[in-house]
Design a protein around this motif. Structure first.
Motif, PDB file in Angstrom:
ATOM      1  N   LEU A  42       0.850  -1.188   0.000  1.00 11.60           N
ATOM      2  CA  LEU A  42       0.000   0.000   0.000  1.00 11.60           C
ATOM      3  C   LEU A  42       0.890   1.244   0.000  1.00 11.60           C
ATOM      4  CD1 LEU A  42      -2.772   1.421   0.308  1.00 11.60           C
ATOM      5  CD2 LEU A  42      -2.494   1.183   2.793  1.00 11.60           C
ATOM      6  N   VAL A  44       0.963   5.222   0.298  1.00 11.86           N
ATOM      7  CA  VAL A  44       0.063   6.239   0.838  1.00 11.86           C
ATOM      8  C   VAL A  44       0.731   7.618   0.839  1.00 11.86           C
ATOM      9  CG1 VAL A  44      -1.211   4.636   2.307  1.00 11.86           C
ATOM     10  CG2 VAL A  44       0.819   5.760   3.215  1.00 11.86           C
ATOM     11  N   ALA A  60      -3.938   6.873  -2.173  1.00 17.62           N
ATOM     12  CA  ALA A  60      -3.480   5.545  -1.769  1.00 17.62           C
ATOM     13  C   ALA A  60      -3.569   4.629  -2.981  1.00 17.62           C
ATOM     14  CB  ALA A  60      -4.343   5.005  -0.634  1.00 17.62           C
ATOM     15  N   ALA A  62      -3.136   0.530  -3.654  1.00 18.81           N
ATOM     16  CA  ALA A  62      -2.920  -0.793  -3.067  1.00 18.81           C
ATOM     17  C   ALA A  62      -2.857  -1.822  -4.183  1.00 18.81           C
ATOM     18  CB  ALA A  62      -4.054  -1.126  -2.105  1.00 18.81           C
ATOM     19  N   GLN A  74      -6.768   8.659  -0.191  1.00 17.73           N
ATOM     20  CA  GLN A  74      -6.295   7.861   0.927  1.00 17.73           C
ATOM     21  C   GLN A  74      -7.398   7.620   1.957  1.00 17.73           C
ATOM     22  OE1 GLN A  74      -2.717   7.860   4.317  1.00 17.73           O
ATOM     23  NE2 GLN A  74      -2.804   9.493   2.795  1.00 17.73           N
ATOM     24  N   THR A  78      -9.470   2.226   4.120  1.00 16.38           N
ATOM     25  CA  THR A  78      -9.242   2.138   5.572  1.00 16.38           C
ATOM     26  C   THR A  78      -8.706   0.783   6.014  1.00 16.38           C
ATOM     27  OG1 THR A  78     -11.582   1.526   5.824  1.00 16.38           O
ATOM     28  CG2 THR A  78     -11.011   3.862   6.098  1.00 16.38           C
ATOM     29  N   GLN A  79      -8.861  -0.257   5.175  1.00 18.52           N
ATOM     30  CA  GLN A  79      -8.426  -1.600   5.540  1.00 18.52           C
ATOM     31  C   GLN A  79      -6.950  -1.797   5.205  1.00 18.52           C
ATOM     32  OE1 GLN A  79      -9.991  -4.026   7.222  1.00 18.52           O
ATOM     33  NE2 GLN A  79      -8.062  -5.143   7.121  1.00 18.52           N
ATOM     34  N   ARG A  80      -6.092  -1.630   6.245  1.00 18.88           N
ATOM     35  CA  ARG A  80      -4.650  -1.732   6.006  1.00 18.88           C
ATOM     36  C   ARG A  80      -4.037  -3.001   6.562  1.00 18.88           C
ATOM     37  NH1 ARG A  80      -2.001   4.317   6.571  1.00 18.88           N
ATOM     38  NH2 ARG A  80      -3.592   5.430   5.358  1.00 18.88           N
ATOM     39  N   TYR A  83      -1.154  -5.340   4.875  1.00 12.57           N
ATOM     40  CA  TYR A  83      -0.432  -4.608   3.837  1.00 12.57           C
ATOM     41  C   TYR A  83       0.924  -4.120   4.335  1.00 12.57           C
ATOM     42  CZ  TYR A  83      -4.388  -4.358   0.597  1.00 12.57           C
ATOM     43  OH  TYR A  83      -5.393  -4.663  -0.282  1.00 12.57           O
ATOM     44  N   VAL A  85       2.854  -1.116   4.319  1.00 14.70           N
ATOM     45  CA  VAL A  85       2.508   0.286   4.076  1.00 14.70           C
ATOM     46  C   VAL A  85       3.780   1.079   3.784  1.00 14.70           C
ATOM     47  CG1 VAL A  85       1.397   2.354   4.987  1.00 14.70           C
ATOM     48  CG2 VAL A  85       0.490   0.091   5.565  1.00 14.70           C
TER      49      VAL A  85
END
Length: 447
Positions: A42, A44, A60, A62, A74, A78-80, A83, A85
Protein backbone atom coordinates in the motif's frame (compact mmCIF):
# COMPACT_ATOMS: atom_id res chain seq x y z
CA UNK A 1 57.02 -33.07 0.73
CA UNK A 2 57.13 -29.92 2.83
CA UNK A 3 53.95 -27.87 3.48
CA UNK A 4 54.02 -24.33 4.77
CA UNK A 5 51.59 -23.67 7.62
CA UNK A 6 48.41 -21.83 6.58
CA UNK A 7 48.40 -18.13 7.43
CA UNK A 8 44.72 -17.69 8.32
CA UNK A 9 45.14 -13.93 8.63
CA UNK A 10 46.34 -13.68 5.01
CA UNK A 11 43.60 -16.06 3.83
CA UNK A 12 40.99 -13.86 5.55
CA UNK A 13 42.21 -10.77 3.69
CA UNK A 14 42.21 -12.64 0.35
CA UNK A 15 38.65 -13.86 0.84
CA UNK A 16 37.52 -10.38 1.90
CA UNK A 17 39.12 -8.85 -1.20
CA UNK A 18 37.48 -11.43 -3.45
CA UNK A 19 34.06 -10.84 -1.91
CA UNK A 20 34.42 -7.07 -2.36
CA UNK A 21 35.53 -7.54 -5.97
CA UNK A 22 32.52 -9.79 -6.61
CA UNK A 23 30.17 -7.22 -5.06
CA UNK A 24 31.62 -4.41 -7.19
CA UNK A 25 31.39 -6.52 -10.35
CA UNK A 26 27.80 -7.47 -9.57
CA UNK A 27 26.86 -3.85 -9.00
CA UNK A 28 28.08 -3.00 -12.49
CA UNK A 29 26.02 -5.74 -14.13
CA UNK A 30 22.37 -5.78 -15.21
CA UNK A 31 20.33 -6.18 -11.99
CA UNK A 32 18.72 -9.54 -11.26
CA UNK A 33 15.01 -9.50 -12.19
CA UNK A 34 12.73 -9.03 -9.20
CA UNK A 35 10.80 -12.01 -7.76
CA UNK A 36 6.97 -12.07 -7.86
CA UNK A 37 5.15 -9.84 -5.39
CA UNK A 38 5.21 -11.61 -2.03
CA UNK A 39 2.73 -9.61 0.05
CA UNK A 40 0.16 -6.83 -0.49
CA UNK A 41 1.65 -3.33 -0.76
CA UNK A 42 0.00 0.00 0.00
CA UNK A 43 1.50 3.32 -1.11
CA UNK A 44 0.06 6.24 0.84
CA UNK A 45 0.34 10.03 0.79
CA UNK A 46 1.54 10.64 -2.77
CA UNK A 47 -0.11 12.57 -5.59
CA UNK A 48 -1.62 10.00 -7.94
CA UNK A 49 -1.46 10.71 -11.68
CA UNK A 50 -3.91 8.08 -12.94
CA UNK A 51 -2.85 8.37 -16.59
CA UNK A 52 -6.30 9.27 -17.94
CA UNK A 53 -6.04 12.96 -17.05
CA UNK A 54 -7.10 12.61 -13.43
CA UNK A 55 -4.94 13.66 -10.46
CA UNK A 56 -5.71 12.48 -6.92
CA UNK A 57 -3.83 14.35 -4.16
CA UNK A 58 -3.00 12.54 -0.91
CA UNK A 59 -3.78 9.22 -2.57
CA UNK A 60 -3.48 5.54 -1.77
CA UNK A 61 -2.53 2.81 -4.23
CA UNK A 62 -2.92 -0.79 -3.07
CA UNK A 63 -1.89 -3.84 -5.05
CA UNK A 64 -1.63 -7.57 -4.48
CA UNK A 65 -0.35 -10.40 -6.69
CA UNK A 66 0.62 -7.82 -9.31
CA UNK A 67 -2.84 -6.26 -9.63
CA UNK A 68 -4.18 -2.94 -8.34
CA UNK A 69 -6.91 -3.44 -5.74
CA UNK A 70 -7.41 0.25 -4.95
CA UNK A 71 -6.32 3.55 -6.47
CA UNK A 72 -7.86 6.73 -5.13
CA UNK A 73 -8.10 9.09 -2.17
CA UNK A 74 -6.29 7.86 0.93
CA UNK A 75 -9.32 8.45 3.17
CA UNK A 76 -11.30 6.03 1.00
CA UNK A 77 -9.08 3.07 1.92
CA UNK A 78 -9.24 2.14 5.57
CA UNK A 79 -8.43 -1.60 5.54
CA UNK A 80 -4.65 -1.73 6.01
CA UNK A 81 -4.28 -5.04 7.81
CA UNK A 82 -1.85 -7.35 6.07
CA UNK A 83 -0.43 -4.61 3.84
CA UNK A 84 3.16 -3.45 3.71
CA UNK A 85 2.51 0.29 4.08
CA UNK A 86 4.94 2.57 2.24
CA UNK A 87 4.78 6.28 3.01
CA UNK A 88 5.38 8.32 -0.18
CA UNK A 89 4.01 11.60 1.16
CA UNK A 90 4.95 14.56 -1.03
CA UNK A 91 5.99 12.33 -3.94
CA UNK A 92 4.33 11.67 -7.34
CA UNK A 93 2.88 8.32 -8.43
CA UNK A 94 2.70 7.60 -12.17
CA UNK A 95 1.89 4.64 -14.43
CA UNK A 96 5.01 3.14 -15.95
CA UNK A 97 5.86 4.92 -19.19
CA UNK A 98 5.42 3.00 -22.46
CA UNK A 99 7.97 3.42 -25.23
CA UNK A 100 6.70 2.54 -28.73
CA UNK A 101 8.80 1.93 -31.85
CA UNK A 102 12.21 1.27 -30.33
CA UNK A 103 15.23 -0.94 -31.00
CA UNK A 104 15.89 -1.27 -27.27
CA UNK A 105 17.31 -4.74 -26.63
CA UNK A 106 18.13 -5.19 -30.32
CA UNK A 107 21.02 -2.72 -30.45
CA UNK A 108 23.69 -2.32 -27.81
CA UNK A 109 26.48 -0.25 -29.34
CA UNK A 110 25.57 1.25 -32.71
CA UNK A 111 29.19 1.53 -33.85
CA UNK A 112 29.86 -2.19 -33.20
CA UNK A 113 28.10 -4.25 -35.85
CA UNK A 114 28.16 -7.46 -33.81
CA UNK A 115 25.89 -5.88 -31.18
CA UNK A 116 23.28 -4.68 -33.70
CA UNK A 117 20.49 -7.16 -34.44
CA UNK A 118 17.66 -4.92 -35.59
CA UNK A 119 17.14 -5.94 -39.23
CA UNK A 120 17.27 -8.83 -41.67
CA UNK A 121 18.64 -8.79 -45.19
CA UNK A 122 16.17 -8.20 -48.01
CA UNK A 123 13.25 -5.80 -48.37
CA UNK A 124 10.22 -8.02 -47.66
CA UNK A 125 10.44 -9.73 -44.27
CA UNK A 126 6.93 -9.76 -42.77
CA UNK A 127 7.69 -13.08 -41.04
CA UNK A 128 10.58 -11.61 -39.01
CA UNK A 129 9.83 -11.50 -35.25
CA UNK A 130 11.74 -8.95 -33.20
CA UNK A 131 10.78 -10.63 -29.93
CA UNK A 132 13.11 -13.62 -30.28
CA UNK A 133 16.09 -11.28 -30.80
CA UNK A 134 15.30 -9.17 -27.72
CA UNK A 135 18.22 -9.15 -25.28
CA UNK A 136 17.05 -8.81 -21.68
CA UNK A 137 20.67 -8.48 -20.50
CA UNK A 138 21.25 -5.22 -22.36
CA UNK A 139 23.09 -2.62 -20.25
CA UNK A 140 20.86 0.06 -21.76
CA UNK A 141 17.58 -1.31 -20.42
CA UNK A 142 18.23 -0.35 -16.76
CA UNK A 143 19.17 3.21 -17.83
CA UNK A 144 15.78 3.54 -19.54
CA UNK A 145 13.93 2.22 -16.49
CA UNK A 146 15.67 4.78 -14.29
CA UNK A 147 13.63 7.52 -16.00
CA UNK A 148 10.32 5.68 -15.65
CA UNK A 149 10.04 3.65 -18.89
CA UNK A 150 8.82 0.18 -17.91
CA UNK A 151 7.32 -1.19 -21.14
CA UNK A 152 8.47 -0.97 -24.76
CA UNK A 153 7.43 -1.98 -28.26
CA UNK A 154 10.49 -3.72 -29.70
CA UNK A 155 10.50 -2.90 -33.41
CA UNK A 156 12.59 -4.23 -36.33
CA UNK A 157 14.13 -1.92 -38.93
CA UNK A 158 15.17 -2.05 -42.56
CA UNK A 159 13.70 -2.87 -45.95
CA UNK A 160 10.05 -2.14 -46.78
CA UNK A 161 8.27 -4.76 -44.71
CA UNK A 162 10.58 -4.86 -41.70
CA UNK A 163 8.69 -7.48 -39.72
CA UNK A 164 6.67 -7.78 -36.53
CA UNK A 165 7.11 -5.83 -33.31
CA UNK A 166 6.31 -7.10 -29.82
CA UNK A 167 5.61 -5.42 -26.51
CA UNK A 168 7.78 -6.32 -23.51
CA UNK A 169 8.15 -5.37 -19.89
CA UNK A 170 11.66 -4.30 -18.95
CA UNK A 171 12.50 -6.58 -16.01
CA UNK A 172 12.83 -10.18 -17.13
CA UNK A 173 15.22 -13.12 -17.33
CA UNK A 174 14.58 -13.82 -21.01
CA UNK A 175 12.40 -12.78 -23.93
CA UNK A 176 9.75 -15.36 -23.06
CA UNK A 177 9.29 -13.85 -19.60
CA UNK A 178 9.46 -10.31 -20.97
CA UNK A 179 6.66 -10.71 -23.53
CA UNK A 180 3.50 -8.74 -22.79
CA UNK A 181 1.99 -8.96 -26.27
CA UNK A 182 3.81 -10.94 -28.92
CA UNK A 183 3.68 -9.87 -32.58
CA UNK A 184 1.35 -6.93 -31.97
CA UNK A 185 1.95 -5.23 -35.32
CA UNK A 186 3.50 -5.28 -38.78
CA UNK A 187 5.91 -2.50 -39.77
CA UNK A 188 5.89 -1.04 -43.27
CA UNK A 189 8.52 1.52 -44.30
CA UNK A 190 6.65 3.44 -46.99
CA UNK A 191 8.83 4.18 -50.05
CA UNK A 192 9.82 7.83 -49.96
CA UNK A 193 8.40 10.09 -52.63
CA UNK A 194 10.94 11.25 -55.21
CA UNK A 195 12.17 14.81 -54.86
CA UNK A 196 14.77 16.45 -57.07
CA UNK A 197 16.72 18.23 -54.36
CA UNK A 198 19.86 18.63 -56.45
CA UNK A 199 19.32 20.82 -59.58
CA UNK A 200 22.39 19.26 -61.16
CA UNK A 201 20.95 15.73 -60.95
CA UNK A 202 20.54 14.11 -64.36
CA UNK A 203 16.90 13.77 -65.51
CA UNK A 204 17.47 10.12 -66.39
CA UNK A 205 18.64 9.46 -62.84
CA UNK A 206 15.43 11.03 -61.50
CA UNK A 207 13.34 8.96 -63.89
CA UNK A 208 15.13 5.81 -62.73
CA UNK A 209 14.38 6.60 -59.10
CA UNK A 210 10.72 7.17 -59.98
CA UNK A 211 10.54 3.83 -61.82
CA UNK A 212 12.26 2.03 -58.93
CA UNK A 213 9.68 3.46 -56.51
CA UNK A 214 6.81 2.40 -58.77
CA UNK A 215 8.27 -1.11 -58.85
CA UNK A 216 8.38 -1.15 -55.05
CA UNK A 217 4.74 -0.06 -54.81
CA UNK A 218 3.69 -2.77 -57.27
CA UNK A 219 5.54 -5.39 -55.22
CA UNK A 220 3.72 -4.23 -52.09
CA UNK A 221 0.39 -4.33 -53.89
CA UNK A 222 0.99 -7.91 -55.06
CA UNK A 223 2.10 -9.13 -51.64
CA UNK A 224 -0.82 -7.52 -49.77
CA UNK A 225 -3.34 -8.78 -52.32
CA UNK A 226 -1.98 -12.31 -52.10
CA UNK A 227 -1.90 -12.18 -48.29
CA UNK A 228 -5.53 -11.03 -48.13
CA UNK A 229 -6.56 -14.06 -50.19
CA UNK A 230 -4.14 -16.44 -48.46
CA UNK A 231 -5.69 -15.88 -45.01
CA UNK A 232 -8.90 -17.53 -46.27
CA UNK A 233 -7.14 -20.84 -46.82
CA UNK A 234 -7.53 -23.56 -44.16
CA UNK A 235 -4.70 -23.38 -41.57
CA UNK A 236 -3.42 -26.77 -42.72
CA UNK A 237 -2.64 -25.35 -46.15
CA UNK A 238 -0.86 -22.19 -45.00
CA UNK A 239 2.79 -22.95 -45.64
CA UNK A 240 4.00 -19.55 -46.85
CA UNK A 241 5.48 -17.84 -43.78
CA UNK A 242 5.49 -14.36 -45.27
CA UNK A 243 1.86 -14.41 -46.37
CA UNK A 244 0.74 -16.08 -43.11
CA UNK A 245 2.44 -13.35 -41.07
CA UNK A 246 0.49 -10.66 -42.93
CA UNK A 247 -2.88 -12.27 -42.25
CA UNK A 248 -3.38 -10.50 -38.92
CA UNK A 249 -3.58 -7.03 -40.44
CA UNK A 250 -6.68 -8.07 -42.39
CA UNK A 251 -8.63 -9.55 -39.48
CA UNK A 252 -7.72 -6.81 -37.00
CA UNK A 253 -5.55 -8.93 -34.71
CA UNK A 254 -2.46 -6.89 -35.71
CA UNK A 255 -1.95 -3.22 -36.44
CA UNK A 256 -0.20 -2.08 -39.60
CA UNK A 257 2.34 0.54 -38.50
CA UNK A 258 3.31 2.66 -41.49
CA UNK A 259 6.55 4.63 -41.17
CA UNK A 260 6.08 7.85 -43.15
CA UNK A 261 6.76 11.56 -42.61
CA UNK A 262 5.77 13.62 -45.65
CA UNK A 263 2.12 14.55 -46.08
CA UNK A 264 1.74 12.98 -49.52
CA UNK A 265 3.38 9.78 -48.29
CA UNK A 266 0.95 9.54 -45.39
CA UNK A 267 -2.10 10.05 -47.62
CA UNK A 268 -0.77 7.58 -50.19
CA UNK A 269 0.11 4.93 -47.61
CA UNK A 270 -3.10 5.14 -45.60
CA UNK A 271 -5.22 5.08 -48.76
CA UNK A 272 -3.26 2.03 -49.96
CA UNK A 273 -3.87 0.16 -46.68
CA UNK A 274 -7.56 1.02 -46.45
CA UNK A 275 -8.16 0.09 -50.10
CA UNK A 276 -6.67 -3.36 -49.54
CA UNK A 277 -8.73 -4.07 -46.44
CA UNK A 278 -6.28 -3.43 -43.59
CA UNK A 279 -8.34 -3.06 -40.40
CA UNK A 280 -6.06 -1.09 -38.04
CA UNK A 281 -3.61 1.54 -39.28
CA UNK A 282 -1.17 3.73 -37.35
CA UNK A 283 1.43 6.11 -38.77
CA UNK A 284 4.87 6.30 -37.18
CA UNK A 285 6.89 9.48 -37.67
CA UNK A 286 4.13 11.69 -39.13
CA UNK A 287 6.05 14.94 -38.92
CA UNK A 288 3.68 16.43 -41.51
CA UNK A 289 0.59 15.34 -39.57
CA UNK A 290 -0.34 19.01 -38.99
CA UNK A 291 -1.10 19.31 -42.72
CA UNK A 292 -3.73 16.57 -42.76
CA UNK A 293 -5.52 16.57 -39.45
CA UNK A 294 -8.92 16.13 -41.14
CA UNK A 295 -7.64 13.19 -43.22
CA UNK A 296 -6.24 11.37 -40.17
CA UNK A 297 -9.43 11.96 -38.20
CA UNK A 298 -11.67 10.85 -41.05
CA UNK A 299 -9.81 7.55 -41.48
CA UNK A 300 -9.37 6.96 -37.72
CA UNK A 301 -5.60 6.71 -38.06
CA UNK A 302 -3.53 6.70 -34.88
CA UNK A 303 -0.24 8.63 -34.84
CA UNK A 304 3.00 7.59 -33.13
CA UNK A 305 4.77 10.93 -33.22
CA UNK A 306 8.55 10.89 -33.63
CA UNK A 307 11.27 13.53 -33.44
CA UNK A 308 9.52 16.02 -31.19
CA UNK A 309 13.02 17.19 -30.23
CA UNK A 310 14.01 18.25 -33.74
CA UNK A 311 14.34 21.21 -36.05
CA UNK A 312 11.45 22.07 -38.40
CA UNK A 313 11.53 20.23 -41.73
CA UNK A 314 11.22 23.31 -43.96
CA UNK A 315 12.64 26.85 -43.81
CA UNK A 316 9.13 28.31 -43.80
CA UNK A 317 7.82 26.19 -40.89
CA UNK A 318 7.31 27.70 -37.44
CA UNK A 319 10.48 27.35 -35.40
CA UNK A 320 8.59 25.49 -32.67
CA UNK A 321 6.42 23.32 -34.94
CA UNK A 322 7.81 19.96 -33.72
CA UNK A 323 7.24 21.04 -30.10
CA UNK A 324 3.62 22.11 -30.56
CA UNK A 325 2.57 19.34 -32.96
CA UNK A 326 1.40 17.07 -30.09
CA UNK A 327 -1.02 19.78 -28.97
CA UNK A 328 -2.28 20.23 -32.54
CA UNK A 329 -3.12 16.51 -32.64
CA UNK A 330 -4.73 16.77 -29.22
CA UNK A 331 -6.93 19.69 -30.31
CA UNK A 332 -7.96 17.80 -33.46
CA UNK A 333 -8.99 14.81 -31.29
CA UNK A 334 -6.61 12.45 -33.09
CA UNK A 335 -5.34 9.40 -31.24
CA UNK A 336 -1.61 9.86 -30.76
CA UNK A 337 1.31 9.02 -28.52
CA UNK A 338 4.98 10.00 -28.35
CA UNK A 339 8.08 7.98 -29.08
CA UNK A 340 11.82 8.58 -29.35
CA UNK A 341 13.39 8.03 -32.76
CA UNK A 342 16.53 9.83 -33.82
CA UNK A 343 20.28 9.74 -33.47
CA UNK A 344 21.48 7.49 -30.64
CA UNK A 345 17.99 6.03 -30.78
CA UNK A 346 18.41 3.16 -28.33
CA UNK A 347 20.32 5.00 -25.62
CA UNK A 348 18.32 8.21 -26.14
CA UNK A 349 15.01 6.45 -25.52
CA UNK A 350 15.49 7.11 -21.81
CA UNK A 351 14.47 10.72 -22.63
CA UNK A 352 10.86 9.77 -23.41
CA UNK A 353 9.59 11.53 -20.27
CA UNK A 354 11.37 14.74 -21.22
CA UNK A 355 9.89 14.69 -24.73
CA UNK A 356 6.49 14.65 -23.03
CA UNK A 357 7.70 17.51 -20.83
CA UNK A 358 8.56 19.56 -23.94
CA UNK A 359 5.05 18.93 -25.30
CA UNK A 360 3.63 20.07 -21.95
CA UNK A 361 5.54 23.32 -22.35
CA UNK A 362 4.05 23.93 -25.80
CA UNK A 363 0.31 23.53 -25.41
CA UNK A 364 -0.45 20.21 -23.77
CA UNK A 365 -1.48 20.23 -20.14
CA UNK A 366 0.72 18.27 -17.73
CA UNK A 367 -1.79 15.42 -17.52
CA UNK A 368 -2.32 15.30 -21.29
CA UNK A 369 1.45 14.95 -21.70
CA UNK A 370 1.49 12.10 -19.17
CA UNK A 371 -1.36 10.39 -21.03
CA UNK A 372 0.66 10.68 -24.28
CA UNK A 373 3.34 8.36 -22.82
CA UNK A 374 1.12 6.07 -20.73
CA UNK A 375 -2.54 5.40 -21.59
CA UNK A 376 -2.41 6.62 -25.20
CA UNK A 377 0.39 4.26 -26.30
CA UNK A 378 -1.30 1.46 -24.34
CA UNK A 379 -4.48 2.00 -26.37
CA UNK A 380 -2.67 2.22 -29.70
CA UNK A 381 -0.64 -0.92 -28.91
CA UNK A 382 -3.69 -2.80 -27.64
CA UNK A 383 -2.56 -3.34 -24.04
CA UNK A 384 -4.76 -0.75 -22.27
CA UNK A 385 -6.81 -3.48 -20.57
CA UNK A 386 -3.80 -4.11 -18.30
CA UNK A 387 -1.43 -1.16 -18.64
CA UNK A 388 -1.31 2.59 -19.18
CA UNK A 389 -3.29 3.83 -16.17
CA UNK A 390 -3.53 3.12 -12.45
CA UNK A 391 -7.05 1.79 -12.00
CA UNK A 392 -8.62 -1.11 -10.13
CA UNK A 393 -7.89 -4.47 -11.72
CA UNK A 394 -5.01 -3.27 -13.88
CA UNK A 395 -1.38 -4.28 -13.59
CA UNK A 396 0.56 -2.65 -10.77
CA UNK A 397 3.19 -1.25 -13.15
CA UNK A 398 4.11 2.15 -11.76
CA UNK A 399 6.84 4.48 -10.59
CA UNK A 400 7.18 6.90 -7.70
CA UNK A 401 9.21 10.05 -8.21
CA UNK A 402 10.24 12.63 -5.64
CA UNK A 403 9.68 15.33 -8.30
CA UNK A 404 8.00 15.97 -11.64
CA UNK A 405 8.68 12.93 -13.82
CA UNK A 406 8.59 15.01 -17.02
CA UNK A 407 11.18 17.52 -15.83
CA UNK A 408 14.82 16.41 -16.13
CA UNK A 409 15.72 18.68 -13.21
CA UNK A 410 13.39 16.94 -10.75
CA UNK A 411 12.82 13.48 -12.26
CA UNK A 412 14.04 11.13 -9.53
CA UNK A 413 12.57 7.64 -9.31
CA UNK A 414 12.50 6.40 -5.71
CA UNK A 415 10.37 3.28 -6.23
CA UNK A 416 9.40 1.21 -9.26
CA UNK A 417 7.15 -1.81 -9.77
CA UNK A 418 6.39 -4.01 -12.77
CA UNK A 419 3.36 -6.26 -12.28
CA UNK A 420 3.72 -5.59 -8.54
CA UNK A 421 7.38 -6.68 -8.46
CA UNK A 422 9.60 -4.10 -6.78
CA UNK A 423 12.97 -3.61 -8.46
CA UNK A 424 15.86 -1.22 -8.05
CA UNK A 425 15.75 1.76 -10.44
CA UNK A 426 19.56 1.92 -10.39
CA UNK A 427 21.80 1.17 -13.36
CA UNK A 428 25.43 1.00 -14.40
CA UNK A 429 25.66 4.77 -14.84
CA UNK A 430 24.29 5.39 -11.35
CA UNK A 431 26.86 2.95 -10.00
CA UNK A 432 29.71 4.69 -11.86
CA UNK A 433 28.46 8.08 -10.67
CA UNK A 434 28.56 6.88 -7.07
CA UNK A 435 31.95 5.23 -7.56
CA UNK A 436 33.76 8.30 -8.87
CA UNK A 437 31.99 10.78 -6.62
CA UNK A 438 33.31 8.68 -3.75
CA UNK A 439 36.81 8.73 -5.21
CA UNK A 440 36.94 12.51 -5.33
CA UNK A 441 35.09 13.12 -2.07
CA UNK A 442 31.97 14.57 -3.71
CA UNK A 443 28.48 14.16 -2.22
CA UNK A 444 27.17 10.78 -3.40
CA UNK A 445 23.51 11.61 -3.02
CA UNK A 446 23.53 14.17 -5.84
CA UNK A 447 21.97 12.74 -8.99
Amino acid sequence: MHYEPIDYSTMKHILLSLSLLTAVSAAAQVPVPAPPQGRPILLVGGNLHVGNGTVVPDAAVAFDKGRITYAGAQNGFTQRDGYEVVDVKGQEIYPGLILPNTTLGLTETESIRATVDEQEVGTMNPNVRSLIAYNTDSDIIPTVRTNGVLLAQITPRGGMLSGQSSIVQLDAWNWQDAAVRADDGMHLIWPQMILKLNPAEDEKAVEKRIKDRQTQLRELEVMFTEAAAYKNLPPSRRENLRLSALGGIFDGSKTLFIHADYGKEIVEAVSFAKRLGVQKVAVIGARDAWMMLDFLKQHDVAVVLSRTHALPRRPGDDYDLPYKLPNMLQQADIRFCLDYEGSMETAGSRNLAFIAGTAAGHGLTQEQAITAVTLSPARILGIDKDYGSLENGKSATLVVSSGDLLDMRTNNITRAYIDGRAFSPENKQVYLNRKFRGKYGMPVGVK
